[in-house]
Design a protein around this motif. Structure first.
Motif, mmCIF file in Angstrom:
data_model
loop_
_atom_site.group_PDB
_atom_site.id
_atom_site.type_symbol
_atom_site.label_atom_id
_atom_site.label_comp_id
_atom_site.label_asym_id
_atom_site.label_seq_id
_atom_site.Cartn_x
_atom_site.Cartn_y
_atom_site.Cartn_z
ATOM 1 N N ARG A 1 -16.817 8.185 -23.220
ATOM 2 C CA ARG A 1 -18.170 7.740 -22.873
ATOM 3 C C ARG A 1 -18.814 8.600 -21.792
ATOM 4 O O ARG A 1 -20.002 8.882 -21.843
ATOM 5 C CB ARG A 1 -18.132 6.298 -22.385
ATOM 6 N N ASN A 2 -18.019 8.999 -20.802
ATOM 7 C CA ASN A 2 -18.570 9.717 -19.652
ATOM 8 C C ASN A 2 -18.985 11.145 -20.011
ATOM 9 O O ASN A 2 -18.191 11.938 -20.518
ATOM 10 C CB ASN A 2 -17.520 9.743 -18.529
ATOM 11 N N ASP B 1 -20.709 1.392 -31.770
ATOM 12 C CA ASP B 1 -20.429 1.711 -30.378
ATOM 13 C C ASP B 1 -19.505 0.686 -29.729
ATOM 14 O O ASP B 1 -18.791 0.992 -28.782
ATOM 15 C CB ASP B 1 -21.753 1.816 -29.605
#
Ligand SMILES: [Zn+2]
Lengths: 153, 202
Positions: B45-46, B144
């Motif tokens: 995610r980052n 997601d």
């Protein structure tokens, strides 16, 4: 013909199985509205997922990696390592032989080296020793880097 | 999105690079970075971490290129390195929840139970009415929510249109496991959509 409605598993297998489907299942689907709806649902989802835009990096990945790759030292091939190791072996043997001779003869070292070993051999020996030391340091450094990389994996 | 470059002769390019033509490596990057992006975006995610990982992946590829034996497509091998790097990253990040990578749906049954989601035909009716783009957006959100591995499998199968065999080569998971995860992931997606439609959220 299959009389029971298809399970979710069977429907997915029918749509995405990448293998041939049972005849019974085929004929059931043809005649059953309820299962057809289930199939349409999964088909719609699959089609919709396919239409989702693929992500891409918003930075110049190739440029960033190439900068690091270009800066890296050329890699020495294994055969090169073997040749150098062989040479180092020969040199070490020569050094040991010369020193052993000295110990056996037991004269003054300077006297011995100037009298009994010609200057050409001395130059070869000292150059080889320096190369050997640099090479060893290089190998150790590379090894350390490799270990770091493996640990980082 | 940049257009992927096609590599016509992998062996030729790999040989060139191994002989010291470093610049040719950029061809490999350009030909495969979209696939690597697919995996990294699904697993991590980052954004900053993704940036670091993407570079690490290609440095690993470069440094291990002489170990590539052409037993698979070059892109499959690179994707495998990317996937592995992500798995390691996730393991380091949250060691205590390593199983999350595979299954954050311990409450699977609650979501999955077909009884909970109502009648499929009503969903079908609604589906016919709503715009394709809207469905796409909802689906993107639902995807997601899946675990990183489920997300990645869905993407590799449905977006990249890979075979089970290829996905197995990348993830090193048995084909049966991949099929099972994909089955569960699709069912989660279908049922959560169904639930939404039938509860009138939409
Ligand atoms: Zn039926």
């Amino acid at each position: 013909m299959k009389s029971n409605h298809l399970t979710d598993q069977e429907i997915q297998e029918f749509l995405f199985g990448q293998s041939t489907v049972d005849k019974d299942i085929n004929s059931h689907i043809e005649s059953c509205e309820e299962c057809k709806i289930k199939i349409v649902n999964y088909k719609t989802i699959a089609g919709s997922i396919k239409s989702i835009n693929s992500p891409s990096f918003d930075f110049d990945l190739s440029g960033m990696v190439m900068e690091k790759v270009i800066a890296e030292k050329p890699r020495v091939k294994l055969s090169m390592h073997l040749i150098i190791s062989f040479l180092l072996g020969v040199i070490s043997f020569a050094v040991i032989t010369v020193c052993a001779n000295y110990v056996v003869v037991e004269t003054n070292f300077l006297e011995y080296i100037t009298k009994d070993v010609d200057s050409f051999a001395i130059i070869i020996l000292s150059v080889s020793l320096i190369i050997g030391m640099i090479y060893t340091i290089e190998i150790l450094y590379r090894h350390k880097k490799m270990i770091n990389m493996i640990n980082a994996k | 999105m940049s257009k992927p470059v096609r590599i016509s002769n992998e062996r030729e390019i790999v040989d060139k690079i191994l002989q010291g033509d470093k610049k040719s490596f950029s061809l490999i990057i350009k030909a495969t970075e979209n696939l690597v992006a697919q995996i990294l975006f699904k697993m991590v995610r980052n954004e900053d971490d993704r940036k670091d990982l993407a570079q690490d992946v290609y440095l690993k590829v470069y440094n291990n290129l002489n170990g590539f034996k052409f037993e698979s497509k070059l892109s499959t091998w690179i994707a495998q390195i990317a996937y592995n790097s992500c798995i390691n990253y996730l393991g380091k990040k949250k060691p205590e929840s390593i199983s999350d990578k595979f299954n954050d749906y311990d409450d699977d049954e609650q979501i999955i139970s077909d009884v909970n989601v109502g009648n499929e035909s009503s969903y079908y009716q609604v589906e016919k009415k709503i715009q394709g783009d809207e469905l796409k957006q909802i689906l993107e959100k639902e995807i997601d929510k899946l675990s990183p591995v489920y997300k990645t499998l869905i993407t590799l199968f449905h977006n990249e249109e890979m075979s089970y065999e290829e996905i197995a080569a990348i993830t090193q998971l048995p084909e049966g496991t991949i099929k099972n995860y994909l089955f569960r992931a699709r069912r989660i997606l279908k049922n959560s959509l169904l639930k939404k439609y039938n509860s009138g959220d939409l």
